[in-house]
Design a protein around this motif. Structure first.
Motif, PDB file in Angstrom:
ATOM      1  N   MET A 160      91.627  82.113  29.225  1.00 18.05           N
ATOM      2  CA  MET A 160      90.377  81.505  30.153  1.00 18.05           C
ATOM      3  C   MET A 160      91.109  80.195  30.542  1.00 18.05           C
ATOM      4  O   MET A 160      89.805  78.952  30.079  1.00 18.05           O
ATOM      5  CB  MET A 160      89.387  81.643  30.390  1.00 18.05           C
ATOM      6  N   ASN A 161      92.026  79.367  30.135  1.00 12.85           N
ATOM      7  CA  ASN A 161      93.039  78.271  30.338  1.00 12.85           C
ATOM      8  C   ASN A 161      92.030  77.540  31.624  1.00 12.85           C
ATOM      9  O   ASN A 161      92.066  77.728  32.672  1.00 12.85           O
ATOM     10  CB  ASN A 161      93.943  77.926  30.282  1.00 12.85           C
ATOM     11  N   GLY A 162      91.165  76.081  31.310  1.00  9.26           N
ATOM     12  CA  GLY A 162      90.389  75.390  32.399  1.00  9.26           C
ATOM     13  C   GLY A 162      89.106  75.583  32.547  1.00  9.26           C
ATOM     14  O   GLY A 162      87.985  75.557  33.733  1.00  9.26           O
ATOM     15  N   GLN A 163      88.435  77.388  32.191  1.00 13.62           N
ATOM     16  CA  GLN A 163      86.872  77.668  32.673  1.00 13.62           C
ATOM     17  C   GLN A 163      85.462  76.145  31.885  1.00 13.62           C
ATOM     18  O   GLN A 163      86.296  75.705  30.971  1.00 13.62           O
ATOM     19  CB  GLN A 163      87.049  78.713  31.438  1.00 13.62           C
ATOM     20  N   ILE A 164      85.141  76.211  32.775  1.00 17.18           N
ATOM     21  CA  ILE A 164      84.284  74.324  32.313  1.00 17.18           C
ATOM     22  C   ILE A 164      83.051  75.806  32.422  1.00 17.18           C
ATOM     23  O   ILE A 164      82.204  76.782  32.640  1.00 17.18           O
ATOM     24  CB  ILE A 164      83.887  74.596  34.089  1.00 17.18           C
ATOM     25  N   GLU A 165      82.430  75.561  31.531  1.00 19.15           N
ATOM     26  CA  GLU A 165      80.611  76.417  30.896  1.00 19.15           C
ATOM     27  C   GLU A 165      79.865  75.943  31.952  1.00 19.15           C
ATOM     28  O   GLU A 165      80.064  74.466  32.215  1.00 19.15           O
ATOM     29  CB  GLU A 165      81.086  76.723  29.359  1.00 19.15           C
ATOM     30  N   PRO A 166      78.460  76.554  32.125  1.00 20.14           N
ATOM     31  CA  PRO A 166      77.855  75.793  33.101  1.00 20.14           C
ATOM     32  C   PRO A 166      76.578  74.966  32.622  1.00 20.14           C
ATOM     33  O   PRO A 166      76.145  73.976  33.330  1.00 20.14           O
ATOM     34  CB  PRO A 166      77.187  77.663  33.627  1.00 20.14           C
ATOM     35  N   MET A 167      76.870  74.465  31.395  1.00 20.14           N
ATOM     36  CA  MET A 167      75.370  74.026  30.876  1.00 20.14           C
ATOM     37  C   MET A 167      76.318  72.588  31.029  1.00 20.14           C
ATOM     38  O   MET A 167      77.210  71.672  31.269  1.00 20.14           O
ATOM     39  CB  MET A 167      75.440  74.026  29.474  1.00 20.14           C
ATOM     40  N   ILE A 168      74.782  71.605  31.413  1.00 17.30           N
ATOM     41  CA  ILE A 168      75.084  70.564  31.884  1.00 17.30           C
ATOM     42  C   ILE A 168      74.188  69.500  30.554  1.00 17.30           C
ATOM     43  O   ILE A 168      72.875  70.009  30.135  1.00 17.30           O
ATOM     44  CB  ILE A 168      74.537  69.870  33.134  1.00 17.30           C
ATOM     45  N   GLY A 169      74.636  68.336  29.688  1.00 16.66           N
ATOM     46  CA  GLY A 169      73.929  67.760  29.224  1.00 16.66           C
ATOM     47  C   GLY A 169      73.549  66.386  29.915  1.00 16.66           C
ATOM     48  O   GLY A 169      74.104  66.031  30.313  1.00 16.66           O
ATOM     49  N   ARG A 170      72.759  65.595  29.283  1.00 14.81           N
ATOM     50  CA  ARG A 170      71.644  64.616  29.645  1.00 14.81           C
ATOM     51  C   ARG A 170      71.013  63.719  28.268  1.00 14.81           C
ATOM     52  O   ARG A 170      70.644  64.632  27.465  1.00 14.81           O
ATOM     53  CB  ARG A 170      71.125  64.885  30.900  1.00 14.81           C
ATOM     54  N   TYR A 171      70.979  63.130  28.519  1.00 14.26           N
ATOM     55  CA  TYR A 171      69.994  62.178  27.910  1.00 14.26           C
ATOM     56  C   TYR A 171      68.191  62.172  28.376  1.00 14.26           C
ATOM     57  O   TYR A 171      68.827  62.111  29.544  1.00 14.26           O
ATOM     58  CB  TYR A 171      69.787  60.614  27.177  1.00 14.26           C
ATOM     59  N   VAL A 172      67.152  62.008  28.269  1.00 12.25           N
ATOM     60  CA  VAL A 172      66.028  61.244  27.752  1.00 12.25           C
ATOM     61  C   VAL A 172      65.310  60.711  27.077  1.00 12.25           C
ATOM     62  O   VAL A 172      65.130  61.570  26.355  1.00 12.25           O
ATOM     63  CB  VAL A 172      64.829  62.786  28.550  1.00 12.25           C
ATOM     64  N   HIS A 173      64.609  60.248  27.633  1.00  9.03           N
ATOM     65  CA  HIS A 173      64.007  58.877  27.143  1.00  9.03           C
ATOM     66  C   HIS A 173      61.927  59.467  26.664  1.00  9.03           C
ATOM     67  O   HIS A 173      61.991  60.009  27.648  1.00  9.03           O
ATOM     68  CB  HIS A 173      63.782  57.530  27.463  1.00  9.03           C
TER      69      HIS A 173
END
Length: 298
Positions: free
Chosen positions: A1-14
């Protein structure tokens, strides 16, 4: 699975916690009912990555996992002067509620493990109306300490390695090696004294004996799931706790220990899927009943 991008998105919230702004890191995936996941003591939201990447769950749930302040990618507050970190019941509950408020989550489901499971019980006692359902993994009103916390923050001991060594026996023997190693790696990376500070809540400040009887599962359903190999929060601890809570649902999970979502994700899925399905069906049923009532009146 080379190049697979997982669906989670990471961000910061104040997030405003106790009148002070905190920059909290979170990851999410999916759409629908908010499902907020709380990590164990001394670890971070990475424990939930398999659940967040589950395409079937993500169709119906907005799955969110955040790092508590001092944990993972969430730093201590800017005002921190180096004093010893200690998590309290009031601070923990306030943090969870403030995070949900900051993201404007409407009646979220909260699922927590270990200390996260304990705070779920606190939320059920004092704030049940704010949540759609509460799920406690490895949760009980009290566990008798079996370890010496003075080892967890000493200059002559590698804190991360001793923390990982302490919890390593809590993983079920059937857990895949890669998942076992990944679970322990997060402990090896924990900040100095953070695991010890979390255990202040778990061992001292979070004793709920004599308090869980106040929980009304008619206001908010409560599910308690505990691994059969967990000797920190044993199945007997969870059953004892549930015996004082009418309507609490208890499941003992086979071939799982104290970190079910990360130590053996496939096995954990067998047990959490029916719970999430039941929560989803409870959401759909009232809408159907309302439609039938409207049709009858017409």
């Amino acid at each position: 699975m080379n190049g697979q991008i997982e669906p989670m998105i990471g961000r910061y919230v104040h997030v405003d916690i106790g009148g002070e702004m905190h920059r909290i890191y979170f990851e999410e995936n999916g759409a629908g009912i908010p499902l907020v996941c709380l990590h164990t003591a001394g670890s971070d939201g990475r424990q939930w990555r398999h659940l967040m990447a589950d395409a079937e769950f993500a169709k119906a749930f907005r799955i969110i996992a955040f790092d508590m302040p001092w944990h993972g990618k969430s730093n201590p507050p800017a005002s921190w002067n180096g004093d010893e970190y200690q998590l309290t019941t009031a601070r923990y509950a306030e943090t969870v509620r403030a995070f949900c408020k900051a993201l404007r989550l409407e009646k979220p489901v909260v699922m927590g493990c270990s200390i996260g499971g304990r705070i779920v019980l606190n939320l059920a006692i004092d704030h049940a109306a704010e949540f759609r359902a509460l799920i406690g993994l490895e949760a009980a009103d009290f566990q008798q300490p079996w370890y010496d916390t003075s080892w967890l923050n000493r200059p002559d001991v590698h804190g991360g390695e001793v923390c990982a060594a302490l919890v390593s026996g809590l993983i079920a023997p059937q857990s895949p090696k890669a998942s076992r190693d990944e679970t322990l790696w997060a402990y090896k990376q924990g900040g100095p004294g953070v695991f010890k500070g979390d255990l202040h809540f778990y061992r001292v400040d979070g004793d709920l004996r004599g308090k869980v009887q106040k929980i009304d599962t008619g206001i908010c359903p409560l599910y308690l799931l505990t691994g059969e190999y967990d000797f920190s929060c044993t199945p007997e601890d969870t059953k004892r706790t549930a015996a004082s809570i009418p309507g609490a649902r208890v499941t003992v999970m086979e071939q799982l220990g104290h970190f079910p979502m990360s130590e053996n994700p496939k096995q954990f899925r067998r047990y959490v899927a029916p719970v999430l399905t039941e929560i989803l069906e409870a959401q759909v049923l009232p809408k159907q009943e309302t439609m039938h009532e409207t049709a009858r009146r017409a």
